[in-house]
Structure formats: structure tokens, C-alpha cells
Scaffold this active site. Structure first.
Site, short mmCIF file in Angstrom:
data_model
loop_
_atom_site.label_atom_id
_atom_site.label_comp_id
_atom_site.label_asym_id
_atom_site.label_seq_id
_atom_site.Cartn_x
_atom_site.Cartn_y
_atom_site.Cartn_z
N HIS A 117 6.60 -56.09 53.25
CA HIS A 117 7.31 -54.84 52.99
C HIS A 117 7.00 -53.84 54.09
O HIS A 117 5.84 -53.64 54.44
CB HIS A 117 6.90 -54.26 51.64
CG HIS A 117 7.41 -52.88 51.40
ND1 HIS A 117 6.58 -51.78 51.22
CD2 HIS A 117 8.68 -52.40 51.34
CE1 HIS A 117 7.31 -50.69 51.05
NE2 HIS A 117 8.59 -51.04 51.11
N SER A 118 8.05 -53.22 54.64
CA SER A 118 7.90 -52.12 55.60
C SER A 118 6.99 -52.54 56.75
O SER A 118 7.28 -53.50 57.45
CB SER A 118 7.37 -50.89 54.85
OG SER A 118 7.50 -49.72 55.61
N MET A 119 5.86 -51.86 56.95
CA MET A 119 4.96 -52.22 58.03
C MET A 119 4.48 -53.66 57.90
O MET A 119 4.31 -54.36 58.91
CB MET A 119 3.75 -51.28 58.04
CG MET A 119 2.78 -51.52 59.18
SD MET A 119 1.29 -50.49 59.10
CE MET A 119 0.34 -51.41 57.88
N GLY A 121 6.21 -56.08 56.88
CA GLY A 121 7.27 -56.91 57.44
C GLY A 121 7.19 -56.98 58.95
O GLY A 121 7.45 -58.02 59.56
N SER A 143 12.54 -53.80 55.84
CA SER A 143 11.84 -53.90 57.11
C SER A 143 12.71 -54.69 58.06
O SER A 143 13.53 -55.52 57.63
CB SER A 143 10.50 -54.61 56.92
OG SER A 143 9.86 -54.84 58.16
#
Length: 328
Positions: A117-119, A121, A143
Site C-alpha cells: 500500500h502506498s509507500m 507499493g 500506489s
């Protein structure tokens, strides 16, 4: 080697108890901690959380995914229950990738899937590019797998990050860690992250707080807030993306990063990355929700992830969307 796993209990948002284990992997400066779901010999899946979050971000999602998988969710260094990096050390994406390499080495995994998720990713994307033979499938939750920077901006960003570290080191011994009541800590986290519900904030704070004499303190390392000094350009990002051999599923949130970047110069980077995934027959789909949709509304993404993890098929984005609509 991995330290002994201690059996614990986790209460999910649906009030269903899910047995999990606590993971601890020794590293040169301390330990990387995490949580483990699923049977010991299940197909391995590594779960990587976003910036300033922790592995609790997967608490509501993983119970909805296939039960025959072995899910290991890390607290990245400086986050959750994992050790902070040594004094004088900056946080960067290559360092997080190295930590992933350390963890999978300790787990003796040679081939596995990644959900990021997000960072997380972005860490998963870089790992998948550098170690393509190890990653079977890659799921990017809101992401893009990489976070490009304008080449002309790199010197400014690098200087800013270094200066921030110098200023931090000047004052860190004089700083007193702020103590909150639990209620104020929940409020503070929600003010800083608008996409969290109160319930989701409380889930993250299960691993995001430490006890103090007069209340609680946030457990994360303040240095994660400093400017990341290790940057890559769009061309470098696209070159790395081309090295990924895994099947990739990109799940974007309607009110997540794509909306945030729609009116900024970053949007040209995200468009180029998404097109590169589509050109390689990877799947890109958008679901209702915000940046933390996987935590706030896991039912919006679980059917997609379940199908993808089980089949590793790369259908067109429209097929994915139709499949999601039929299950919601």
C-alpha cells in the site's frame, strides 16, 4: 534465524477473531517486527504498509483473502514495533528494499507475492524490479510502484533532506517526546491523515503507540518525516518497471492518489507509469474509496485481490471492473 513466534489474538473490524502470530527478525540495529496470518506451508505473501502506518493496516483485509496463503506483514524500520534505524542514518527506499531482502532471507522464501500500500507499493515495485525471479505477483494498493521526481528538482530535494537531518540532529537531544492521552493520539492521527476513519486510526495505533508514565507516545521514528533524499527520474522508474516479471495488479482508489495528483505536475508521471503497466498487459482498476480503502472498506478490494492471487491471470481492466461490480 527468526525468533520464536508467539501466538496472539487479533480482533478484526467485523468482530471475528483471527489467530495471528507475532514475527521478529533480527537485523544489525535491532529487529524487524510484523504479524503472520495463515497456515505455515501456505503460499507466501509479503504485505508492506504505507508511510507512517504499520502492518496493522492489513488487519481488516487479510481475513477476507484466500485462507491457503501465508501472509507476513512487516512493520518497516522506524514504524510500528520495528526498531528505529541507528543515530545519524536517513530513511530511504533502497534501505527499505534491503530490509525486505533481509526478512525474506530469514523466512527462507525464494518465490512469493507482494501486496503493497502506498509507500509499501513503491518498496514492492523496486524489490520486484531488482529481484524479478523472486516475485510471482505484485499488488499495488493506491500506489504506482515508483515515485518519480523531476530531474531538475533532485539537487534541491537532496539538499533539503540533508539540511533537515542536520537541524534534527542539533535539537534531538533537547526535544522531549510529546505525551498524549489515548483520545488525543487518535485525534492527532486523524488530523494528520484525513483518509483514516476513527476505527482505522485505532487499529493503526495498536502498534503505533508506546506507553508513557503520563499517557502514550507515538512509536514511529521522527526521521521518517524528513525529506527522502534518494530519488529516481521517470526514465529510471520506467526502466525499473520494465524489469518486473511478476503479474501486476494496480488498484487505485477514486478519492486516493490519482485524484490528488490530477492537477499537479506529478500527474504526468503517474499517467506514464499506468500506461506502462497497461502496455505490458498488467491490470489497472479503480475502486470506490479513499487512500486507505483497503483498511476502511476492505470489501471493495478483497474480491479483486482474491481472484488475482488465486489465478495470477492478467485480464483487461474493464474485465476486472465488471468482476468487482458483480461482487459488490
Amino acid at each position: 534465524m527468526i525468533q520464536a513466534l508467539k501466538s496472539v489474538r487479533l480482533m478484526s473490524s467485523s468482530s471475528v477473531k483471527q489467530a495471528v502470530s507475532e514475527l521478529s527478525v533480527p537485523v544489525p540495529w535491532g529487529e524487524i517486527r510484523g504479524k503472520v496470518w495463515g497456515p505455515e506451508h501456505g503460499s507466501p505473501v509479503l504485505c508492506l504498509h504505507g508511510w507512517a502506518d504499520n502492518c496493522g493496516t492489513f488487519n481488516t483485509l487479510l481475513p477476507l483473502l484466500p485462507k491457503d496463503r501465508r501472509y507476513v506483514a512487516m512493520d518497516l524500520a522506524g514504524h510500528g514495533c520495528s526498531s528505529h534505524r541507528p543515530p545519524g542514518v536517513l530513511y530511504s527506499f533502497p534501505s527499505y528494499v534491503l530490509d525486505v531482502r533481509r526478512v525474506v532471507e530469514a523466512l527462507r522464501w525464494t518465490r512469493f507475492s507482494i501486496i503493497g500500500h502506498s509507500m509499501g507499493g513503491n518498496v514492492g515495485g523496486m524489490f520486484s524490479a531488482l529481484y524479478p525471479e523472486m516475485v510471482e505477483s505484485l499488488v499495488l494498493l493506491d500506489s504506482y510502484g515508483f515515485f518519480p521526481t523531476e530531474t531538475k528538482e533532485m539537487s534541491r530535494v537532496l539538499r533539503q533532506g540533508l539540511d533537515e537531518m542536520i537541524e534534527y540532529e542539533k535539537t534531538m537531544e533537547d526535544k522531549k517526546t510529546r505525551v498524549y492521552t489515548y483520545e488525543k493520539a487518535v485525534e492527532r492521527l486523524m488530523v494528520g491523515n484525513k483518509s483514516l476513519t476513527e476505527e482505522s486510526a485505532k487499529i493503526l495505533l495498536e502498534r503505533g503507540l508506546t506507553q508513557a508514565e503520563e499517557g502514550v507516545m507515538f512509536s514511529r521514528d521522527f526521521r521518517i518525516n524528513l525529506k527522502n533524499v534518494v530519488r529516481i527520474s521517470l526514465d529510471q522508474s520506467l526502466e525499473l518497471l520494465s524489469k518486473i516479471q511478476a503479474s501486476v495488479l494496480v488498484v487505485l482508489a477514486e478519492d486516493g492518489f490519482e485524484k490528488m495528483f490530477s492537477d499537479s505536475k506529478q500527474s504526468k508521471f503517474t499517467s506514464a507509469l499506468l500506461q506502462a503497466y497497461r502496455d505490458r498487459n498488467h491490470a489497472v482498476v479503480t475502486v470506490p474509496g479513499d487512500h486507505h480503502v483497503h483498511l476502511n472498506n476492505p470489501e471493495n478490494v478483497a474480491p479483486l485481490l482474491s481472484d488475482f492471487l488465486q489465478t495470477k491471470v492478467l485480464p483487461h481492466s474493464s474485465q476486472l471492473t465488471d468482476g468487482l461490480n458483480s461482487k459488490l
